[in-house]
Design a protein around this motif. Structure first.
Motif, PDB file in Angstrom:
ATOM      1  N   SER A 161      -2.683   9.956   0.447  1.00 44.54           N
ATOM      2  CA  SER A 161      -3.861  10.786   0.725  1.00 44.54           C
ATOM      3  C   SER A 161      -3.525  12.042   1.512  1.00 44.54           C
ATOM      4  O   SER A 161      -4.306  12.991   1.504  1.00 44.54           O
TER       5      SER A 161
ATOM      6  N   ARG B 137      -6.276   0.562  -7.748  1.00 48.37           N
ATOM      7  CA  ARG B 137      -5.818  -0.832  -7.707  1.00 48.37           C
ATOM      8  C   ARG B 137      -6.081  -1.451  -9.061  1.00 48.37           C
ATOM      9  O   ARG B 137      -7.146  -1.265  -9.640  1.00 48.37           O
TER      10      ARG B 137
ATOM     11  N   THR C  15      -6.365  -5.188  -0.849  1.00 50.20           N
ATOM     12  CA  THR C  15      -6.202  -3.946  -0.098  1.00 50.20           C
ATOM     13  C   THR C  15      -5.167  -4.152   0.974  1.00 50.20           C
ATOM     14  O   THR C  15      -4.901  -5.263   1.396  1.00 50.20           O
TER      15      THR C  15
ATOM     16  N   SER D 167      -9.395   4.366  -3.741  1.00 48.76           N
ATOM     17  CA  SER D 167      -8.010   3.986  -3.985  1.00 48.76           C
ATOM     18  C   SER D 167      -7.833   3.481  -5.413  1.00 48.76           C
ATOM     19  O   SER D 167      -8.803   3.143  -6.090  1.00 48.76           O
TER      20      SER D 167
ATOM     21  N   THR E  72      -2.080  -1.159  -3.716  1.00 54.29           N
ATOM     22  CA  THR E  72      -3.155  -0.210  -3.493  1.00 54.29           C
ATOM     23  C   THR E  72      -2.523   1.160  -3.313  1.00 54.29           C
ATOM     24  O   THR E  72      -1.578   1.305  -2.543  1.00 54.29           O
TER      25      THR E  72
ATOM     26  N   ARG F  58      -6.439  11.852  -7.464  1.00 52.85           N
ATOM     27  CA  ARG F  58      -7.127  10.888  -8.335  1.00 52.85           C
ATOM     28  C   ARG F  58      -7.611  11.563  -9.612  1.00 52.85           C
ATOM     29  O   ARG F  58      -7.518  10.997 -10.702  1.00 52.85           O
TER      30      ARG F  58
ATOM     31  N   ARG G  19      -3.621   4.855  -2.164  1.00 51.33           N
ATOM     32  CA  ARG G  19      -4.661   5.718  -1.595  1.00 51.33           C
ATOM     33  C   ARG G  19      -4.341   7.151  -1.970  1.00 51.33           C
ATOM     34  O   ARG G  19      -3.232   7.623  -1.726  1.00 51.33           O
ATOM     35  N   CYS G  20      -5.303   7.839  -2.563  1.00 50.12           N
ATOM     36  CA  CYS G  20      -5.095   9.197  -3.069  1.00 50.12           C
ATOM     37  C   CYS G  20      -6.180  10.135  -2.576  1.00 50.12           C
ATOM     38  O   CYS G  20      -7.294   9.714  -2.299  1.00 50.12           O
TER      39      CYS G  20
ATOM     40  N   THR H 234       0.834  -1.191   0.000  1.00 48.33           N
ATOM     41  CA  THR H 234       0.000   0.000   0.000  1.00 48.33           C
ATOM     42  C   THR H 234       0.874   1.248   0.000  1.00 48.33           C
ATOM     43  O   THR H 234       1.829   1.338   0.761  1.00 48.33           O
TER      44      THR H 234
ATOM     45  N   ASP I 262       0.118   5.139   0.672  1.00 46.07           N
ATOM     46  CA  ASP I 262      -0.906   6.073   1.128  1.00 46.07           C
ATOM     47  C   ASP I 262      -0.442   7.487   0.795  1.00 46.07           C
ATOM     48  O   ASP I 262       0.396   8.057   1.493  1.00 46.07           O
TER      49      ASP I 262
END
Length: 100
Positions: A39, A93, A99, A91, A63, A71, A65-66, A35, A37
């Motif tokens: 974000s 993927r 995840t 997210s 994964t 995004r 995460r944004c 992952t 991240d």
């Protein structure tokens, strides 16, 4: 998990690419989901958006995460094709990813 905060741009893209490669090796060796991240990034330029998009497309099980803004930029960069990567939780993927 690799957590990105603050600002990320062309000046630190290479360092981020190496971190992503190391994360990939570590997660594969330990059998863990991968992952990133992103974000909490306050700023990400095109170079970072492209790196995250390419990673999401190329690394099975990754994964990303944004934030909604990141995004949106990734989707624009990919001509709308990134919408295939965007899941209900926001997210990115590739199909079949897990995840983290």
């Amino acid at each position: 998990m690799l957590r990105l905060t603050g600002d990320s741009d062309l000046s630190n893209r290479l360092a981020l690419a190496f971190c992503v490669a190391d994360l990939r090796e570590d997660c594969a060796a330990q059998g863990l989901p991968m992952t990133i991240d992103a974000s909490a990034l306050r700023f990400a330029d095109r170079a970072i958006a492209e790196l995250l998009l390419q990673s999401a497309q190329a690394v099975p099980g990754l994964t990303v995460r944004c934030s909604p803004q990141l995004r949106f930029m990734i989707d624009i960069l990919d001509g709308g094709s990134a919408s295939d990567l965007i899941h209900g939780d926001g997210s990115l993927r590739a199909s079949g990813g897990t995840t983290g």
